[in-house]
Write a protein that holds these residues in place. Structure first.
Motif, short mmCIF file in Angstrom:
data_model
loop_
_atom_site.label_atom_id
_atom_site.label_comp_id
_atom_site.label_asym_id
_atom_site.label_seq_id
_atom_site.Cartn_x
_atom_site.Cartn_y
_atom_site.Cartn_z
N SER A 197 -15.60 1.70 -2.43
CA SER A 197 -16.80 1.29 -1.71
C SER A 197 -17.21 2.41 -0.76
O SER A 197 -16.39 3.26 -0.40
CB SER A 197 -16.54 0.01 -0.93
OG SER A 197 -15.69 0.30 0.16
N ALA A 198 -18.47 2.37 -0.34
CA ALA A 198 -18.96 3.39 0.59
C ALA A 198 -18.17 3.31 1.90
O ALA A 198 -17.87 4.34 2.51
CB ALA A 198 -20.45 3.17 0.85
N GLU A 199 -17.80 2.11 2.33
CA GLU A 199 -17.06 1.94 3.59
C GLU A 199 -15.70 2.63 3.49
O GLU A 199 -15.26 3.29 4.42
CB GLU A 199 -16.82 0.46 3.92
CG GLU A 199 -18.06 -0.31 4.32
CD GLU A 199 -18.84 -0.81 3.11
OE1 GLU A 199 -18.44 -0.53 1.95
OE2 GLU A 199 -19.86 -1.47 3.31
N GLU A 200 -15.02 2.43 2.35
CA GLU A 200 -13.70 3.06 2.17
C GLU A 200 -13.82 4.57 2.27
O GLU A 200 -13.01 5.23 2.92
CB GLU A 200 -13.10 2.67 0.82
CG GLU A 200 -12.56 1.25 0.80
CD GLU A 200 -12.15 0.80 -0.61
OE1 GLU A 200 -11.22 0.01 -0.71
OE2 GLU A 200 -12.80 1.21 -1.60
N ARG A 201 -14.84 5.13 1.60
CA ARG A 201 -15.01 6.59 1.61
C ARG A 201 -15.34 7.10 3.00
O ARG A 201 -15.00 8.21 3.36
CB ARG A 201 -16.11 6.99 0.63
CG ARG A 201 -15.55 7.10 -0.77
CD ARG A 201 -16.52 7.76 -1.66
NE ARG A 201 -17.32 6.74 -2.33
CZ ARG A 201 -18.10 7.01 -3.34
NH1 ARG A 201 -18.20 8.23 -3.79
NH2 ARG A 201 -18.78 6.05 -3.92
N GLU A 202 -16.04 6.26 3.74
CA GLU A 202 -16.41 6.65 5.10
C GLU A 202 -15.17 6.69 6.00
O GLU A 202 -14.91 7.66 6.71
CB GLU A 202 -17.43 5.60 5.61
CG GLU A 202 -18.16 5.97 6.86
CD GLU A 202 -18.95 7.25 6.72
OE1 GLU A 202 -19.70 7.40 5.75
OE2 GLU A 202 -18.78 8.12 7.60
N LEU A 203 -14.36 5.62 5.92
CA LEU A 203 -13.19 5.48 6.79
C LEU A 203 -12.09 6.50 6.47
O LEU A 203 -11.44 7.03 7.37
CB LEU A 203 -12.57 4.10 6.55
CG LEU A 203 -13.04 2.94 7.38
CD1 LEU A 203 -12.36 1.67 6.88
CD2 LEU A 203 -12.68 3.17 8.84
N GLY A 223 -17.26 9.89 4.19
CA GLY A 223 -18.21 9.74 3.10
C GLY A 223 -18.04 10.76 1.98
O GLY A 223 -18.62 10.60 0.91
N ALA A 324 -8.22 3.33 5.17
CA ALA A 324 -8.56 2.36 4.12
C ALA A 324 -7.49 2.31 3.04
O ALA A 324 -7.60 1.55 2.09
CB ALA A 324 -9.93 2.68 3.53
#
Ligand SMILES: Nc1ncnc2c1ncn2[C@@H]1O[C@H](COP(=O)(O)OP(=O)(O)OP(=O)(O)O)[C@@H](O)[C@H]1O
Ligand SMILES: [Mg+2]
Length: 412
Positions: A197-203, A223, A324
């Motif tokens: 998910s975008a959130e995982e890549r961000e974190l 990201g 993440a």
């Protein structure tokens, strides 16, 4: 009716070739079908038999054509193997005062980051901008239109050995297919597109795709990708260990793995037994062996694999930068006990990574072995959108430049 634009992802794996067809819509790309064929032409992600690989590609494409009704002429193809190397490189440019940063400035900074010596026999397959910095200020995502005097970009550069790359391209061409622009894609980057998910890549997240011959690793933060590598251990090693340890043929070892495989002895009764055919015996000459032997053989191999993943995370200095956790995909991730072993070795949260796309999740492409094929379609579609946008920005910049020049001429 107007002809639809399609994007086809071709995952040429060590155990199978999978062709996934996506139809481009105004909202992105919609999966419309796939074809799959067993492949004997690769070892550890590398083509070792061109004819066998071409045959598998032709079969998978033919199946995908029949399933979707589309004529397939070009593809985006995945590449992996231990010859892949990656590193981060910085480039910068100075900008005159009181001027907005343009698309061309960004291109020049990127070019500066790519001015590096690549050893003979290797070539760049990706150079992905990770982060921009303006006048020392970190974390800039979209520098175009901002003001500053010093623009710096950090790029993640991935290189491949030319001969291995050429053999893969040869197979695609011999199957009468061309490769779309930007269509040679490092497999873990494609897989990430499908399962993270975008959130995982961000974190901050680690992805491991356990295939047949290799396990592909990619680490993301803020990201973007900052580390990629390919570990030459996959599900086939587990099969080989079982074949040697139980003294059975490879096919029999694969069957045993799929039916009874587990990396953990928990839940296995003391006297529980399974039936196997010893090496060199006819199929009906079976013996009973204790089921506990299986995790005894499989556990050390899976532990070794995740220790190698831990080494990669260490090498990238990322031990505390992946809140993440770890996402595990690929056919090999379906071995029971895999997630538990991973979380014990790495000490981080672990989840299974199957394609997130709702169309994939409800179709035959729902399993973690199809993550790369699905991701190739999404990655290629995003690349095409990005290339169009970049062209547009460069053209806009060119016209703005001509406008300024004309105004300058007229005001003289
Ligand atoms: N249910 C299962 N349990 C355990 N292992 C499985 C299961 N299903 C598939 N595998 C293993 O997964 C591996 C194949 O995975 P995958 O299809 O992702 O590989 P691939 O893409 O062909 O190979 P690579 O990515 O290494 O080139 C094989 O070793 C197979 O035995
Ligand atoms: Mg694979």
């Amino acid at each position: 009716m107007a002809k639809s634009e399609i994007i086809v992802g071709l995952d040429v794996g060590t155990t199978k070739v999978c062709a996934v067809v996506g139809e481009v819509t105004k909202n992105g790309v919609e999966l419309s079908g796939h074809g799959i064929s067993p492949c004997q032409g690769l070892q550890k992600g590398i083509v070792v038999d061109i004819d066998a690989t071409v045959l598998a590609i032709e079969e998978a494409i033919e199946m995908a054509q029949q399933a979707t009704g589309f004529q397939i002429r070009s593809v985006a193809v995945g590449i992996t193997g231990q010859h892949i190397q990656s590193f981060n490189s910085r480039g910068s440019i100075e900008i005159e005062r009181f001027r907005d940063i343009t698309a061309e400035d960004v291109e020049q900074a990127k070019e500066a980051a790519q001015r590096i010596d690549i050893p003979a026999g290797r070539e760049i397959i990706h150079s992905i901008p990770r982060a921009f910095r303006i006048d020392g200020h970190e974390g800039v995502r979209r520098p175009i239109g901002m003001t500053g005097t010093h623009l710096e970009v950090e790029m993640h550069i991935v290189t491949a050995e030319t001969s291995f790359l050429q053999n893969l391209i040869k197979c695609v061409h011999q199957a009468d297919l061309s490769i779309i622009p930007g269509g040679i894609i490092l497999e873990p980057l494609a897989t990430a597109e499908a399962v993270l998910s975008a959130e995982e890549r961000e974190l901050g997240v680690a992805l491991v795709d356990i295939g047949g011959g290799t396990s592909d690793v990619a680490l993301f933060r803020g990201g973007g990708v900052f580390h990629t590598s390919v570990i030459p251990v996959g599900g086939n090693h587990v099969t080989n260990d079982l074949a040697v340890g139980l003294r059975v043929a490879r096919n029999e070892a694969e069957r045993i793995k799929l039916e009874h495989g587990t990396a953990l002895d928990e839940g296995i009764e003391e006297l529980e037994a399974i039936t196997v055919t010893p090496l060199g015996q006819p199929a009906d000459e079976t013996v009973r062996i204790p089921k506990r032997l299986i995790p005894e053989i499989v556990h050390p191999r899976m532990e070794e694999l995740f220790e190698l993943v831990a080494d990669e995370i260490d090498r990238a200095d990322a031990t505390h930068q992946l809140p993440a956790g770890l996402v595990v995909s690929g056919g090999g991730s379906q071995l029971p006990g895999t997630l538990e072993v991973a979380s014990r070795v790495l000490g981080m949260p672990v989840r299974l990574g199957a394609p997130l796309d709702p169309a994939a999740a409800t179709s035959a492409l729902s399993g973690p072995s199809f993550a790369t094929g699905v991701g190739l379609v999404t990655y290629a579609a995003r690349y095409a959108r990005y290339a169009r946008q970049r062209e547009g920005q460069l053209l806009e910049g060119l016209f703005a430049g001509i406008g300024r020049w004309l105004r300058g001429l007229l005001s003289r």
